[in-house]
Design a protein around this motif. Structure first.
Motif, PDB file in Angstrom:
ATOM      1  N   MET A   1       0.842  -1.190   0.000  1.00  0.00           N
ATOM      2  CA  MET A   1       0.000   0.000   0.000  1.00  0.00           C
ATOM      3  C   MET A   1       0.874   1.236   0.000  1.00  0.00           C
ATOM      4  SD  MET A   1      -2.986  -1.018   2.736  1.00  0.00           S
ATOM      5  CE  MET A   1      -3.797   0.551   2.502  1.00  0.00           C
ATOM      6  N   TRP A   3       0.857   4.963   1.006  1.00  0.00           N
ATOM      7  CA  TRP A   3       0.173   5.935   1.846  1.00  0.00           C
ATOM      8  C   TRP A   3       0.679   7.342   1.544  1.00  0.00           C
ATOM      9  CZ3 TRP A   3      -3.275   5.645   6.119  1.00  0.00           C
ATOM     10  CH2 TRP A   3      -3.726   4.354   6.423  1.00  0.00           C
ATOM     11  N   PRO A 108      -7.814  -3.423   1.087  1.00  0.00           N
ATOM     12  CA  PRO A 108      -6.859  -2.403   0.617  1.00  0.00           C
ATOM     13  C   PRO A 108      -7.203  -1.876  -0.765  1.00  0.00           C
ATOM     14  CG  PRO A 108      -5.879  -4.599   0.540  1.00  0.00           C
ATOM     15  CD  PRO A 108      -7.187  -4.740   1.259  1.00  0.00           C
ATOM     16  N   SER A 113      -5.968   5.186   1.592  1.00  0.00           N
ATOM     17  CA  SER A 113      -4.557   5.201   2.037  1.00  0.00           C
ATOM     18  C   SER A 113      -4.049   6.636   2.133  1.00  0.00           C
ATOM     19  CB  SER A 113      -3.662   4.394   1.090  1.00  0.00           C
ATOM     20  OG  SER A 113      -4.099   3.080   0.973  1.00  0.00           O
ATOM     21  N   THR A 128      -7.807  10.064   8.978  1.00  0.00           N
ATOM     22  CA  THR A 128      -7.678   9.097   7.889  1.00  0.00           C
ATOM     23  C   THR A 128      -8.870   9.228   6.961  1.00  0.00           C
ATOM     24  OG1 THR A 128      -6.601   7.619   9.490  1.00  0.00           O
ATOM     25  CG2 THR A 128      -7.198   6.694   7.357  1.00  0.00           C
ATOM     26  N   LEU A 282      -5.526  -2.900   8.014  1.00  0.00           N
ATOM     27  CA  LEU A 282      -4.748  -2.030   7.136  1.00  0.00           C
ATOM     28  C   LEU A 282      -3.819  -1.119   7.927  1.00  0.00           C
ATOM     29  CD1 LEU A 282      -7.409  -0.997   4.474  1.00  0.00           C
ATOM     30  CD2 LEU A 282      -5.916  -3.005   4.532  1.00  0.00           C
ATOM     31  N   TYR A 283      -4.203  -0.773   9.148  1.00  0.00           N
ATOM     32  CA  TYR A 283      -3.341   0.059   9.990  1.00  0.00           C
ATOM     33  C   TYR A 283      -3.894   0.075  11.402  1.00  0.00           C
ATOM     34  CZ  TYR A 283      -6.951   3.683   9.649  1.00  0.00           C
ATOM     35  OH  TYR A 283      -8.131   4.366   9.720  1.00  0.00           O
ATOM     36  N   THR A 317       3.749   0.607   2.804  1.00  0.00           N
ATOM     37  CA  THR A 317       3.579  -0.387   3.854  1.00  0.00           C
ATOM     38  C   THR A 317       3.312  -1.756   3.234  1.00  0.00           C
ATOM     39  OG1 THR A 317       1.183  -0.042   4.046  1.00  0.00           O
ATOM     40  CG2 THR A 317       2.619   1.359   5.387  1.00  0.00           C
TER      41      THR A 317
END
Length: 328
Positions: A1, A3, A108, A113, A128, A282-283, A317
């Motif tokens: 990904m 970001w 994702p 992102s 986000t 994802l985070y 990431t």
């Protein structure tokens, strides 16, 4: 990904470029049930004027930056969008400097992102992105932080996509009580749990639904059900009950340091590897609203950001499986 963290105080060329980049994908998603299934421009505008009038001028400005097209304006109203599901866990660590920690479990391929810092209408907001002006978590310069989880119910109704509701709360509210009232008042098109904490350490979780009144609780933990499990297969797939029990135990049975609490989100049962099913983590985000700090975490990396500002940044990431394949 890949970001990105973008800092643009007023809506301008950076936001317009992001919209031009993301719009083809969002347009396909928005039209997946057919154009007639989505509300008209006037329906969306009237809903915004009725429920979130403070951000209507901002909405109109963003529509202009998006090119002024009918479909783009209807999408940006976030009114009755197509349904979508996510996982997610969130909890407030109750230290002297409270920390809102959350995992965002989603596909994702359907995620911005993107972290945005804005000063729209004079209010600084960092969070986000979802839908390029909605937020799935964030905080403002008044020391208010919040995040969402899917509420684990199938029902879909009239209302807004919850990311825009979070944006509205951070644009207009300064306290947990004010945020809870707004969350309980604004109609949502699906069921969500929103956990809120402010600089005075006041915590609420609001259980929002399109078909029944919102319930405001003092809970510091939320996963993917509300008072009880109502969608058994989704609950089993996401282990929502197990994750809730795990977090409640960590908060009630013993006191642990902040860092240890955050690290727990980077391991099972909170951390999910179900990326192929669209529910991988994802985070992890940690918000310290009294300090104006936001930190994104992954098993292999950390990314601190501050609400006071930062240069635009790009980060790459990897999932744990990708790290193993790459020999990291």
């Amino acid at each position: 990904m890949i970001w990105r963290a973008i800092d643009e105080a007023e809506p301008g060329p950076k936001w317009a470029a992001l919209f031009a980049e993301f719009w083809p994908s969002y347009q396909r998603w928005w039209l997946r049930e057919g154009e007639d299934a989505r509300p008209t421009y006037l329906e969306g505008l009237q809903a915004l004027r009725s429920h979130m009038p403070e951000i209507v001028p901002l909405y109109e400005r963003l529509c202009d930056l998006a090119g002024g097209g009918d479909q783009a304006a209807r999408f940006l109203s976030f009114y009755r969008p197509p349904p979508y599901l996510s996982g997610c866990s969130q909890a407030v660590w109750p230290g002297k400097e409270p920390v809102l920690v959350r995992n965002y479990d989603y596909s994702p391929q359907a995620f911005d992102s993107l972290v945005l810092r804005t000063v729209w209408n004079g209010r600084t907001v960092l969070g986000t992105s979802d839908g390029l002006w909605g937020l799935v978590d964030g905080m403002n310069d008044a020391g208010l932080a919040l995040s969402l989880t899917f509420g684990g119910r199938r029902v879909v109704g009239d209302g807004f996509g919850v990311p825009l509701i979070l944006r509205y709360v951070l644009q207009t509210c300064e306290t947990t009580e004010g945020a809870a009232r707004a969350l309980a008042r604004i109609p949502t098109h699906m069921s969500y749990n929103v956990t809120v904490v402010d600089r005075r350490r006041r915590i609420r979780t609001v259980m929002m639904s399109p078909d029944r009144p919102a319930r405001i609780t003092h809970g510091a933990v939320a996963t993917n059900h509300q008072d009880r499990v109502e969608w058994d297969s989704h609950a089993r797939l996401t282990a929502t009950v197990e994750r809730e029990r795990f977090l409640l135990q960590r908060l009630t049975l013993h006191v642990e340091p902040e860092e240890k609490f955050i690290q727990a989100f980077l391991r099972p049962p909170l951390y999910s590897t179900a990326f192929a099913l669209g529910f991988g983590t994802l985070y992890t985000a940690a918000y310290r609203p009294r300090l104006g700090q936001m930190e994104l975490r992954w098993p292999q990396a950390a990314w601190p950001l501050h609400i006071g500002g930062f240069p635009d940044q790009i980060r790459r990431t990897y999932t744990p499986e990708e790290c193993t394949n790459l020999g990291r």
